[in-house]
Design a protein around this motif. Structure first.
Motif, PDB file in Angstrom:
ATOM      1  N   ARG A 212       0.831  -1.198   0.000  1.00 50.26           N
ATOM      2  CA  ARG A 212       0.000   0.000   0.000  1.00 50.26           C
ATOM      3  C   ARG A 212       0.873   1.259   0.000  1.00 50.26           C
ATOM      4  NH1 ARG A 212      -4.641   0.309   4.397  1.00 50.26           N
ATOM      5  NH2 ARG A 212      -2.856   0.180   5.794  1.00 50.26           N
ATOM      6  N   GLY A 213       2.050   1.115   0.580  1.00 52.73           N
ATOM      7  CA  GLY A 213       2.972   2.241   0.649  1.00 52.73           C
ATOM      8  C   GLY A 213       3.525   2.669  -0.702  1.00 52.73           C
ATOM      9  N   ARG A 214       3.353   1.832  -1.720  1.00 51.36           N
ATOM     10  CA  ARG A 214       3.822   2.207  -3.057  1.00 51.36           C
ATOM     11  C   ARG A 214       3.021   3.381  -3.605  1.00 51.36           C
ATOM     12  NH1 ARG A 214       7.528   1.549  -2.035  1.00 51.36           N
ATOM     13  NH2 ARG A 214       7.463  -0.011  -0.436  1.00 51.36           N
ATOM     14  N   ILE A 215       1.808   3.541  -3.114  1.00 54.73           N
ATOM     15  CA  ILE A 215       0.963   4.618  -3.648  1.00 54.73           C
ATOM     16  C   ILE A 215       0.708   5.668  -2.568  1.00 54.73           C
ATOM     17  CG2 ILE A 215      -0.147   3.259  -5.451  1.00 54.73           C
ATOM     18  CD1 ILE A 215      -2.467   2.858  -3.456  1.00 54.73           C
ATOM     19  N   GLY A 216       0.011   6.715  -2.949  1.00 54.03           N
ATOM     20  CA  GLY A 216      -0.233   7.791  -1.990  1.00 54.03           C
ATOM     21  C   GLY A 216       1.035   8.583  -1.749  1.00 54.03           C
ATOM     22  N   ARG A 217       1.905   8.629  -2.737  1.00 53.54           N
ATOM     23  CA  ARG A 217       3.204   9.263  -2.557  1.00 53.54           C
ATOM     24  C   ARG A 217       3.223  10.669  -3.134  1.00 53.54           C
ATOM     25  NH1 ARG A 217       8.306   6.130  -2.455  1.00 53.54           N
ATOM     26  NH2 ARG A 217       7.837   4.797  -0.710  1.00 53.54           N
ATOM     27  N   GLY A 218       2.196  11.024  -3.802  1.00 54.31           N
ATOM     28  CA  GLY A 218       2.196  12.345  -4.412  1.00 54.31           C
ATOM     29  C   GLY A 218       1.024  13.161  -3.919  1.00 54.31           C
ATOM     30  N   GLU A 219       0.614  14.094  -4.755  1.00 55.45           N
ATOM     31  CA  GLU A 219      -0.446  15.003  -4.335  1.00 55.45           C
ATOM     32  C   GLU A 219      -1.841  14.441  -4.620  1.00 55.45           C
ATOM     33  OE1 GLU A 219      -0.271  18.319  -7.477  1.00 55.45           O
ATOM     34  OE2 GLU A 219       1.497  17.056  -7.805  1.00 55.45           O
ATOM     35  N   TYR A 220      -1.918  13.293  -5.310  1.00 51.08           N
ATOM     36  CA  TYR A 220      -3.222  12.793  -5.720  1.00 51.08           C
ATOM     37  C   TYR A 220      -3.781  11.778  -4.729  1.00 51.08           C
ATOM     38  CZ  TYR A 220      -1.150  14.613  -9.976  1.00 51.08           C
ATOM     39  OH  TYR A 220      -0.517  15.401 -10.876  1.00 51.08           O
ATOM     40  N   LYS A 221      -5.072  11.767  -4.646  1.00 51.52           N
ATOM     41  CA  LYS A 221      -5.778  10.769  -3.838  1.00 51.52           C
ATOM     42  C   LYS A 221      -5.492   9.370  -4.395  1.00 51.52           C
ATOM     43  CE  LYS A 221      -9.177   9.300  -1.125  1.00 51.52           C
ATOM     44  NZ  LYS A 221      -8.478   8.815   0.050  1.00 51.52           N
ATOM     45  N   SER A 222      -5.159   8.423  -3.500  1.00 51.24           N
ATOM     46  CA  SER A 222      -4.803   7.081  -3.974  1.00 51.24           C
ATOM     47  C   SER A 222      -5.704   5.998  -3.393  1.00 51.24           C
ATOM     48  CB  SER A 222      -3.352   6.777  -3.618  1.00 51.24           C
ATOM     49  OG  SER A 222      -2.491   7.630  -4.313  1.00 51.24           O
ATOM     50  N   TYR A 223      -5.712   4.873  -4.100  1.00 49.73           N
ATOM     51  CA  TYR A 223      -6.642   3.795  -3.748  1.00 49.73           C
ATOM     52  C   TYR A 223      -5.937   2.460  -3.746  1.00 49.73           C
ATOM     53  CZ  TYR A 223      -9.716   7.564  -5.140  1.00 49.73           C
ATOM     54  OH  TYR A 223     -10.320   8.784  -5.243  1.00 49.73           O
ATOM     55  N   CYS A 224      -6.128   1.729  -2.667  1.00 44.89           N
ATOM     56  CA  CYS A 224      -5.605   0.369  -2.599  1.00 44.89           C
ATOM     57  C   CYS A 224      -6.803  -0.570  -2.627  1.00 44.89           C
ATOM     58  CB  CYS A 224      -4.809   0.178  -1.315  1.00 44.89           C
ATOM     59  SG  CYS A 224      -4.142  -1.468  -1.125  1.00 44.89           S
ATOM     60  N   ILE A 225      -6.823  -1.470  -3.604  1.00 41.79           N
ATOM     61  CA  ILE A 225      -7.981  -2.347  -3.748  1.00 41.79           C
ATOM     62  C   ILE A 225      -7.545  -3.800  -3.623  1.00 41.79           C
ATOM     63  CG2 ILE A 225      -9.899  -3.014  -5.240  1.00 41.79           C
ATOM     64  CD1 ILE A 225      -9.495  -0.200  -6.578  1.00 41.79           C
ATOM     65  N   LEU A 226      -8.097  -4.468  -2.626  1.00 36.68           N
ATOM     66  CA  LEU A 226      -7.779  -5.870  -2.404  1.00 36.68           C
ATOM     67  C   LEU A 226      -8.858  -6.713  -3.053  1.00 36.68           C
ATOM     68  CD1 LEU A 226      -7.177  -5.582   1.450  1.00 36.68           C
ATOM     69  CD2 LEU A 226      -5.509  -5.202  -0.369  1.00 36.68           C
ATOM     70  N   ILE A 227      -8.449  -7.611  -3.926  1.00 35.97           N
ATOM     71  CA  ILE A 227      -9.432  -8.519  -4.513  1.00 35.97           C
ATOM     72  C   ILE A 227      -9.223  -9.880  -3.876  1.00 35.97           C
ATOM     73  CG2 ILE A 227     -10.261  -9.612  -6.610  1.00 35.97           C
ATOM     74  CD1 ILE A 227      -9.259  -7.209  -8.152  1.00 35.97           C
ATOM     75  N   SER A 228     -10.249 -10.393  -3.245  1.00 32.94           N
ATOM     76  CA  SER A 228     -10.064 -11.667  -2.562  1.00 32.94           C
ATOM     77  C   SER A 228     -11.395 -12.255  -2.116  1.00 32.94           C
ATOM     78  CB  SER A 228      -9.169 -11.459  -1.333  1.00 32.94           C
ATOM     79  OG  SER A 228      -9.245 -12.571  -0.493  1.00 32.94           O
ATOM     80  N   ASP A 229     -11.516 -13.567  -2.284  1.00 36.74           N
ATOM     81  CA  ASP A 229     -12.610 -14.315  -1.676  1.00 36.74           C
ATOM     82  C   ASP A 229     -11.960 -15.230  -0.638  1.00 36.74           C
ATOM     83  OD1 ASP A 229     -14.217 -13.113  -3.529  1.00 36.74           O
ATOM     84  OD2 ASP A 229     -14.431 -14.880  -4.803  1.00 36.74           O
ATOM     85  N   PRO A 230     -11.660 -14.707   0.544  1.00 36.89           N
ATOM     86  CA  PRO A 230     -10.871 -15.500   1.496  1.00 36.89           C
ATOM     87  C   PRO A 230     -11.654 -16.702   1.989  1.00 36.89           C
ATOM     88  CG  PRO A 230     -11.719 -13.538   2.560  1.00 36.89           C
ATOM     89  CD  PRO A 230     -12.094 -13.426   1.125  1.00 36.89           C
ATOM     90  N   LYS A 231     -10.893 -17.772   2.303  1.00 36.87           N
ATOM     91  CA  LYS A 231     -11.566 -18.977   2.767  1.00 36.87           C
ATOM     92  C   LYS A 231     -11.772 -18.932   4.276  1.00 36.87           C
ATOM     93  CE  LYS A 231      -9.911 -21.679  -1.079  1.00 36.87           C
ATOM     94  NZ  LYS A 231      -8.822 -20.785  -1.516  1.00 36.87           N
ATOM     95  N   GLY A 232     -10.725 -18.710   5.009  1.00 36.26           N
ATOM     96  CA  GLY A 232     -10.836 -18.792   6.474  1.00 36.26           C
ATOM     97  C   GLY A 232     -11.365 -17.525   7.116  1.00 36.26           C
ATOM     98  N   GLU A 233     -11.817 -17.699   8.335  1.00 33.01           N
ATOM     99  CA  GLU A 233     -12.305 -16.567   9.124  1.00 33.01           C
ATOM    100  C   GLU A 233     -11.151 -15.618   9.458  1.00 33.01           C
ATOM    101  OE1 GLU A 233     -14.633 -13.976  10.999  1.00 33.01           O
ATOM    102  OE2 GLU A 233     -15.210 -15.596   9.641  1.00 33.01           O
ATOM    103  N   ASN A 234      -9.958 -16.203   9.696  1.00 32.15           N
ATOM    104  CA  ASN A 234      -8.790 -15.399  10.036  1.00 32.15           C
ATOM    105  C   ASN A 234      -8.401 -14.444   8.924  1.00 32.15           C
ATOM    106  OD1 ASN A 234      -8.107 -15.806  12.611  1.00 32.15           O
ATOM    107  ND2 ASN A 234      -6.596 -17.436  12.222  1.00 32.15           N
ATOM    108  N   ALA A 235      -8.357 -14.982   7.725  1.00 36.51           N
ATOM    109  CA  ALA A 235      -7.996 -14.167   6.564  1.00 36.51           C
ATOM    110  C   ALA A 235      -8.994 -13.030   6.404  1.00 36.51           C
ATOM    111  CB  ALA A 235      -7.973 -15.031   5.317  1.00 36.51           C
ATOM    112  N   ARG A 236     -10.239 -13.361   6.617  1.00 40.64           N
ATOM    113  CA  ARG A 236     -11.305 -12.377   6.518  1.00 40.64           C
ATOM    114  C   ARG A 236     -11.070 -11.239   7.522  1.00 40.64           C
ATOM    115  NH1 ARG A 236     -16.428 -12.330   4.454  1.00 40.64           N
ATOM    116  NH2 ARG A 236     -15.989 -14.207   3.292  1.00 40.64           N
ATOM    117  N   ARG A 237     -10.727 -11.633   8.737  1.00 41.92           N
ATOM    118  CA  ARG A 237     -10.517 -10.617   9.770  1.00 41.92           C
ATOM    119  C   ARG A 237      -9.304  -9.756   9.466  1.00 41.92           C
ATOM    120  NH1 ARG A 237     -10.129 -13.477  15.074  1.00 41.92           N
ATOM    121  NH2 ARG A 237     -11.528 -15.085  14.312  1.00 41.92           N
TER     122      ARG A 237
END
Ligand code: ADP
Ligand code: MG
Length: 694
Positions: A576-601
């Motif tokens: 996530r630190g790769r973005i948000g480095r300049g003056e523009y609004k940045s977005y981190c988007i996680l794509i995932s259908d996690p299996k376990g409850e832990n991953a979800r949390r």
């Protein structure tokens, strides 16, 4: 022969009851000396102080019972098992003690003898204890036997061939025989921190009079462990400062001001504080050994640049070492842009540098024509000779422990050292793994930075994500799409990533410029791609591996992470630190259908938390300190008794005391510190990069 007043560093074999066979067995527990034995701590304790009546015993509960053996004998079960059984009566009822395959016990006990049994009562045909612990009462006067009963009893972590009973009796005897224990803690330190003395501590950690004493004993032993470690670290630090008459820099007046004027932005307070500290370090006669911690994109590079300028102004050379070639190339761009106009000669030396150029750079370095050299960690190994190196900067390196740093010094490099890391390190680890360093932390981000918005979406909404990327690109921004390796071989995952890339380029973004970067690509090829991405000649960068730490493209505002549940919190944070480095609004988007409850949390937590330190604490409590930094690899001896999380306060106390002590007695040559000095030498000799104290 009963050996009296045994010194604690004698071999355990000098104790009665330890022959060669036993000695070998207990050495499997790491015990060779009497001292090892005394410091072999219980895993838990059992309270066997209260005697219960057999009449009141309920099935399933644990009791200590005191009674007389009514009858006993050996018999064979239908299945052919040899069983030794005794019936014990205490005036309120009977209980049966049962042992399988130990017929010799018949000779050990006698009918009519008074006995104590400890164990779980179970009701079968009779009330019974299977393999209970026991104590014959007429032997009470023999101190060995009271080790097991009528008290809070220690239970040790054991291997198969050593029994609780044997080890417990042995430690009991050792305590009895060793009349003087070496006290490593100075009296004043003990008094100030309300710590019990060594004799009380060792006695009560094994055979506590009560739980309050146990607590005091434990606190003292944990303190001692941390105190010894921190004293060693303090000695290393002191020694480096004192002995290696390092490079002494002068700071000309107004340098900082004119440096500031050259920057296109206003420095943050954290940056200024760090620069001031570095200035102080570099001006002092001893070498600098500083760790600079700061969130990704908090602006550490500019701090490094100031330090470089300082060393160059003093007529020295500076080196920057980074973990990857891409990062080296990026630094090279930033640095040459800034320094070349000032007439400062910056060179890049990496694997893909042509042989001819390499030789030339090496020659120039040796002759002092190069001012700043940038390269990977191999810089230090490749037999590179500097004319007059004044400063070494190690960037993005958190896996660089005390012993590795000691290597530097062994190579005779006495220049100032600055280590920079974006991995937020919890304070307990800073105190131990980096205990010999000075630390600066940049806490706040440059002004005007917008926090990165983080969203977690499910696979089926991918199309929407692509649509969003397109909008951003059309308004001039750039995006990363990360497709991590899925459980396949390297090769097929690469072809999978290739397929993703081709699909995106052909079917989704045919009008945009995409590029694929992957782990097996040549350094020069990666460098070329990164340059193009930086120059906005590429709109979307598809990557198979973690996008390398430290990459800085302020115009990139979107980071899409596929299969995001495969990453730990720290890794996600890095990404996530790769973005948000300049003056523009940045977005981190996680794509995932996690299996376990832990991953979800985990994904949910990551959506909520922005602060790297908070995430690191979370990681520390989930994964533990050993994992977090791989402390073992640092060559630091493991911490045996203390717990870095639970005993954090004791660690802080011990550190303060240790550093104060070494401040006053920097070689621990004072007679009163002799035991401490000895134990440090024994424990850390050759491990922390010093071989002689004082
Ligand atoms: P990191 O700490 O991750 O190494 P960098 O030094 O690469 O971060 O800085 C990230 C970006 O922020 C760079 O583009 C840098 O020019 C910019 N930057 C650094 N300090 C400031 C500041 N005080 N104000 C605004 N931008 C800054
Ligand atoms: Mg950086």
């Amino acid at each position: 022969m009963q050996v009296k007043t045994l010194p604690q560093d004698k071999k355990a074999q000098y104790l009665k009851g330890v022959g060669p066979r036993r000695a070998k067995q207990i050495s499997g527990l790491g015990i060779t000396t009497v001292s090892d034995l005394l410091y072999y701590l219980p895993r838990r304790y059992e309270d066997r102080r209260e005697i219960s009546s057999i009449r009141d015993a309920r099935s399933g509960a644990i009791y200590t019972i005191k009674g007389r053996i009514k009858r006993h004998g050996v018999w064979k079960s239908k299945k052919g098992m040899v069983i030794y059984e005794m019936v014990v009566n205490d005036g309120t009822g009977d209980i049966h003690g049962v042992w399988y395959n130990q017929p010799y016990l018949k000779k050990y006990f006698k009918g009519g003898e008074d006995i104590i049994l400890y164990g779980k009562a179970e009701r079968f045909k009779y009330l019974q204890m299977t393999h209970p612990d026991y104590e014959i009462l007429k032997k009470e006067e023999d101190s060995l036997e009271t080790a097991h009963m009528n008290r809070i009893v220690p239970i040790y972590p054991l291997t198969r061939d050593v029994t609780q009973r044997y080890l417990r009796a042995l430690i009991y005897r050792a305590l009895d025989n060793v009349k003087t224990l070496k006290e490593t803690l100075p009296t004043a330190v003990r008094a100030r921190n309300k710590l019990v003395d060594i004799r009380f501590a060792v006695k009560n950690i094994h055979f506590p009079g009560n739980f309050e004493s146990l607590k005091m004993a434990h606190r003292r032993i944990v303190f001692e462990e941390f105190f010894i470690l921190e004293s060693a670290l303090a000695l290393v630090k002191k020694k480096v400062k004192r002995e290696s008459a390092g490079v002494r820099h002068k700071v000309e007046k107004g340098l900082f001001e004119s440096f500031k004027r050259m920057l296109p932005f206003k420095l943050t307070k954290g940056q200024i504080d760090a620069m001031k500290k570095i200035e102080e370090d570099m001006m002092s006669p001893g070498p600098m050994n500083r760790l600079l911690q700061g969130e990704v994109a908090s602006g550490k590079t500019v701090v490094a640049m100031y330090a470089l300028l300082l060393t160059i102004k003093n007529g020295f050379q500076g080196a920057i070492m980074v973990p990857t070639e891409t990062l080296a190339q990026q630094h090279y761009l930033t640095m040459s842009e800034f320094f070349m106009p000032l007439g400062i000669n910056v060179r890049l030396l990496i694997r893909s540098t042509g042989n001819g150029a390499k030789e030339e750079i090496k020659k120039e370095l040796k002759e002092g024509d190069v001012d700043i050299i940038i390269g990977t960690h191999s810089l230090i190994q490749e037999g590179i000779l500097f004319d007059r190196i004044g400063l070494i900067i190690i960037d993005e390196q958190h896996k660089f422990g005390v012993s590795q740093r000691a290597l530097f010094r062994k190579k005779g490099i006495k220049s100032d050292v600055l280590i920079m890391t974006a991995t937020p390190i919890p304070r307990t680890l800073v105190l131990t793994v980096y205990g010999d360093l000075d630390v600066s932390v940049i806490r706040q981000m440059p002004e005007g930075r917008l926090p990165v918005s983080t969203y977690w979406v499910e696979e089926e909404r991918k199309e929407m994500v692509y649509k969003f990327i397109r909008e951003e690109v059309l308004s001039g921004r750039q995006a990363y799409i990360l497709c991590p390796r899925i459980e396949e071989t390297q090769k097929s995952s690469l072809s999978a990533a290739k397929a993703v890339y081709e699909h995106l380029q052909k079917d989704v973004f045919p009008d945009l410029k995409l590029a694929l970067i992957h782990g097996r690509m040549k350094g020069s090829e990666k460098g070329r791609l990164m340059r193009h991405f930086r120059g906005n000649k590429i709109n979307i960068l598809v990557s198979t591996t973690l996008i390398e730490v430290g990459i800085d493209v302020p115009n990139a505002t979107v980071m899409v992470i596929e299969n995001a549940d495969r990453f730990g919190l720290a890794q996600l944070h890095q990404l996530r630190g790769r973005i948000g480095r300049g003056e523009y609004k940045s977005y981190c988007i996680l794509i995932s259908d996690p299996k376990g409850e832990n991953a979800r949390r985990r994904l949910e937590a990551f959506e909520q938390l922005q602060d790297g330190f908070e995430l690191a604490e979370e990681d520390l409590s989930i994964r533990g300190p050993g994992q977090l930094l791989g402390t073992r690899q640092h060559g630091l001896p493991e911490i045996k008794y203390g717990n870095m999380i639970a005993d954090k306060d004791i660690l802080e106390l011990a550190r303060r005391e240790a550093f104060e002590l070494v401040e006053k007695d920097s070689g621990l040559t004072d007679e009163r510190n002799r035991n401490l000095r000895e134990v440090i030498l024994n424990r850390y000799k050759g491990k922390l990069g010093f071989f002689k104290v004082g």
